[in-house]
Enzyme design. Sequence first.
Site, PDB file in Angstrom:
ATOM      1  N   CYS A   2       0.839  -1.188   0.000  1.00  0.00           N
ATOM      2  CA  CYS A   2       0.000   0.000   0.000  1.00  0.00           C
ATOM      3  C   CYS A   2       0.884   1.253   0.000  1.00  0.00           C
ATOM      4  CB  CYS A   2      -0.939   0.089   1.199  1.00  0.00           C
ATOM      5  SG  CYS A   2      -2.091  -1.283   1.290  1.00  0.00           S
ATOM      6  N   ARG A  27       3.983  -0.513  -4.661  1.00  0.00           N
ATOM      7  CA  ARG A  27       3.683  -0.962  -3.299  1.00  0.00           C
ATOM      8  C   ARG A  27       2.374  -1.746  -3.212  1.00  0.00           C
ATOM      9  NH1 ARG A  27       6.812   1.957   0.291  1.00  0.00           N
ATOM     10  NH2 ARG A  27       5.413   1.409   1.984  1.00  0.00           N
ATOM     11  N   TRP A  75      -2.640  -2.888  -1.582  1.00  0.00           N
ATOM     12  CA  TRP A  75      -2.314  -4.320  -1.687  1.00  0.00           C
ATOM     13  C   TRP A  75      -3.129  -4.974  -0.594  1.00  0.00           C
ATOM     14  CZ3 TRP A  75      -0.279  -8.362   1.169  1.00  0.00           C
ATOM     15  CH2 TRP A  75       0.193  -9.456   0.429  1.00  0.00           C
ATOM     16  N   ASN A  99      -1.570   2.573   5.407  1.00  0.00           N
ATOM     17  CA  ASN A  99      -0.630   1.539   4.964  1.00  0.00           C
ATOM     18  C   ASN A  99      -0.185   0.791   6.222  1.00  0.00           C
ATOM     19  OD1 ASN A  99       2.898   1.729   4.190  1.00  0.00           O
ATOM     20  ND2 ASN A  99       1.544  -0.003   3.976  1.00  0.00           N
ATOM     21  N   GLY A 100      -0.469  -0.509   6.269  1.00  0.00           N
ATOM     22  CA  GLY A 100      -0.060  -1.294   7.427  1.00  0.00           C
ATOM     23  C   GLY A 100      -1.134  -2.304   7.779  1.00  0.00           C
ATOM     24  N   GLU A 477      18.086 -17.132  -7.064  1.00  0.00           N
ATOM     25  CA  GLU A 477      17.613 -15.837  -7.532  1.00  0.00           C
ATOM     26  C   GLU A 477      17.113 -15.937  -8.981  1.00  0.00           C
ATOM     27  OE1 GLU A 477      16.679 -13.326  -6.194  1.00  0.00           O
ATOM     28  OE2 GLU A 477      16.695 -11.733  -7.679  1.00  0.00           O
ATOM     29  N   LYS A 481      13.332 -14.955  -9.932  1.00  0.00           N
ATOM     30  CA  LYS A 481      13.062 -13.906 -10.926  1.00  0.00           C
ATOM     31  C   LYS A 481      12.104 -14.423 -11.982  1.00  0.00           C
ATOM     32  CE  LYS A 481      14.136 -11.341  -9.557  1.00  0.00           C
ATOM     33  NZ  LYS A 481      14.135 -10.399  -8.537  1.00  0.00           N
ATOM     34  N   GLU A 484       8.451 -15.185 -10.444  1.00  0.00           N
ATOM     35  CA  GLU A 484       7.629 -14.068  -9.966  1.00  0.00           C
ATOM     36  C   GLU A 484       7.067 -13.221 -11.100  1.00  0.00           C
ATOM     37  OE1 GLU A 484       9.596 -11.428  -7.166  1.00  0.00           O
ATOM     38  OE2 GLU A 484      11.409 -11.333  -8.355  1.00  0.00           O
ATOM     39  N   HIS A 500      18.341 -37.042  -6.230  1.00  0.00           N
ATOM     40  CA  HIS A 500      17.655 -37.523  -5.029  1.00  0.00           C
ATOM     41  C   HIS A 500      16.185 -37.125  -5.061  1.00  0.00           C
ATOM     42  CE1 HIS A 500      21.394 -38.909  -3.351  1.00  0.00           C
ATOM     43  NE2 HIS A 500      21.936 -37.738  -3.667  1.00  0.00           N
ATOM     44  N   LYS A 602       6.197  -4.611  -3.906  1.00  0.00           N
ATOM     45  CA  LYS A 602       7.637  -4.485  -3.753  1.00  0.00           C
ATOM     46  C   LYS A 602       8.048  -4.351  -2.294  1.00  0.00           C
ATOM     47  CE  LYS A 602      11.646  -2.443  -5.727  1.00  0.00           C
ATOM     48  NZ  LYS A 602      12.060  -3.762  -6.232  1.00  0.00           N
TER      49      LYS A 602
HETATM   50  C1  G6P Z   1       9.425  -8.341  -1.860  1.00  0.00           C
HETATM   51  C2  G6P Z   1       9.988  -7.957  -3.202  1.00  0.00           C
HETATM   52  C3  G6P Z   1      11.336  -8.634  -3.415  1.00  0.00           C
HETATM   53  C4  G6P Z   1      12.277  -8.290  -2.278  1.00  0.00           C
HETATM   54  C5  G6P Z   1      11.667  -8.640  -0.929  1.00  0.00           C
HETATM   55  C6  G6P Z   1      12.477  -8.066   0.216  1.00  0.00           C
HETATM   56  O1  G6P Z   1       9.068  -9.676  -1.863  1.00  0.00           O
HETATM   57  O2  G6P Z   1       9.098  -8.308  -4.242  1.00  0.00           O
HETATM   58  O3  G6P Z   1      11.899  -8.183  -4.636  1.00  0.00           O
HETATM   59  O4  G6P Z   1      13.472  -8.988  -2.450  1.00  0.00           O
HETATM   60  O5  G6P Z   1      10.360  -8.078  -0.808  1.00  0.00           O
HETATM   61  O6  G6P Z   1      12.396  -6.663   0.156  1.00  0.00           O
HETATM   62  P1  G6P Z   1      13.488  -5.691   0.742  1.00  0.00           P
HETATM   63  O7  G6P Z   1      12.969  -4.320   0.451  1.00  0.00           O
HETATM   64  O8  G6P Z   1      13.552  -5.991   2.202  1.00  0.00           O
HETATM   65  O9  G6P Z   1      14.768  -5.995   0.045  1.00  0.00           O
END
Ligand code: G6P
Length: 607
Positions: A2, A27, A75, A99-100, A477, A481, A484, A500, A602
């Site tokens: 949010c 956000r 969100w 937001n929260g 990673e 990537k 997501e 395994h 994000k």
């Molecule tokens: C969310 C984002 C990721 C990020 C993670 C941690 O899941 O989509 O891209 O790595 O949060 O966020 P931060 O701001 O703590 O790196």
Amino acid sequence: MCGIVGYAGNNEAVPVLLDGLSKLEYRGYDSAGVCISGKDGIVVKKSKGRLSSLAEKIKSEGGTEGKVGIGHTRWATHGAPSDINSHPHRYGKVTVVHNGIIENYAELRSSLTKLGEKFSSETDTEVVAHLINKYYIDDPISAIACACGRIKGSYALGIIFDDIPDKIYATRCDSPLIVGIGDGENYIASDIPAILGRTRNYYLIEEGEIAEISKDGIRVCNFDGIPVTKEVQTAEWDIEAAEKGGYEHFMLKEIHEQPKTIKATVDPRMINSVEGILKDEIIDTSSIKRIKIVACGSAMHAGLLGKNAIERLARIPVDVYIASEFRYCNPIFEEGSIVIIISQSGETADSLSSLRLAKKKGIPTYAIVNVVGSSIAREADHVIYTWAGPEIAVATTKAYTAQVAVLYLLALRLANDKRTINKDEAVSIFNAFSSLPDHIEKTFSYTERMQKLASLNSNINNLFFIGRGQDYSLCHEGSLKLKEISYIHSEAYAAGELKHGTISLITDGVPVIAVITEKDVAEKTISNIKEVKTRGAFVILIADRNCVDEKNVSDICDELILLDSTAPLLMPIICAVLLQLYAYYTAVYRGCDVDKPRNLAKSVTVE
Ligand code: G6P
């Protein structure tokens, strides 16, 4: 999660709020809304869906003229995305954006319901409007303070009172909030990009403070109404950094920024010699005997690469934790432990709580953070900033590689201080850092290859990434990537572990991306590639050309990408860029919303 904005000035509020919200859509983006205080009194417009739906609604319905307002991009946590659950929420004389998460909302709601109050949404936020309204007679500060006194959880709030039409109020606890300082206009926002087009100057609102904003001024006080003197902060980010700059998506732009962001992160720490690395951030390394790295998502994956590097070079044991696990696992802190929190936003709820837990136990804390002045940056004992600039795409790219670069610098500094590597090796890695931006730049010459591979595999349902050691850490990673943003299921597997279990999923045409950047284990990974190849996998091998013999490996893979060598330690950063491009183009071929993948946000400021 949010984003909130607010405006009080001489211009129409709606365009300013919509523009600010567009910068905060990363956000959350399942619904949006505004509250305008103007010629028609207090008007609320809100809509399920993207910001564009709200803009359409405002255009078609009108009635939103006014120079004061608050806005929200959501969100969803409590209550499905719907018009009714969208913010702002309004009750009595009070309208709020939030937001929260209000953790005790059910209890509050039930006690307010018993008093006869009616709720119209399923959200936790609506109780905030009710509570503030309940305590409001004519003193907004005391009403907000009383309401906050009953709330448990996290919040950044923007508030408008019906009978104070020229002002907005704001407060926060565990969710970020800034107050932008303009000329004849002032703002509130969850994050800097929302105000960057209008001002660079802002105040950071601390917990327990309330800001009162009008076009003519900003007043900040504590919950007792006592004025608080604030220091003006100045954002260093330029506005272009928060714009797409001609790229189709923020993600592609941010991928391409990496030579620059790595340079910005590394160069200031490499002024003289290995001894001088990170000397402004870490004074004494002699007491560091054990490291716990705590983070979420990609930041945690950066931590995995940090562990490889620190353990190998400095011989210090490193444990990497997912923050949401760490905070509840009653961690054991051995003597000489330090905790390193990694976070792009510096606001991730679980990472912030983990930091607080470590501090409470008296453990020295370090934060690797991208956002200056964020909660984690402010609360950690020591901060090492990544200088990646604003990252807008939900899927992180440039912040991740900058985090890895910082961890590598730290590994080198620790190893040098502890004399666990010899001088020549230290100097050779030190020197390799300076050519890292050029190596990253060279990966862009593989763009067409990655596009082709992405188009070949865009209809698949499953994909595997395999590697050993640091390559396995990188695979986590690469896999995240891809899944997501393209919604293809993928898994990262330690190459030797595949047999395994998961090798049973390898059938004709299942793509496997193998990574080899470590000579010691190259032959082992090659054997594992042969195992999947004989079972029909479509193998893409990305390798350091120094680690494999081209003739030997061309037969065992369908696509081979050989990268120029540099210090083996740095190769994952270079490979990461290729994997980012692969994920990006796969998502594009599949028609996905690359910058705003479904269900994700994000900045995850809730548990
Ligand atoms: C969310 C984002 C990721 C990020 C993670 C941690 O899941 O989509 O891209 O790595 O949060 O966020 P931060 O701001 O703590 O790196």
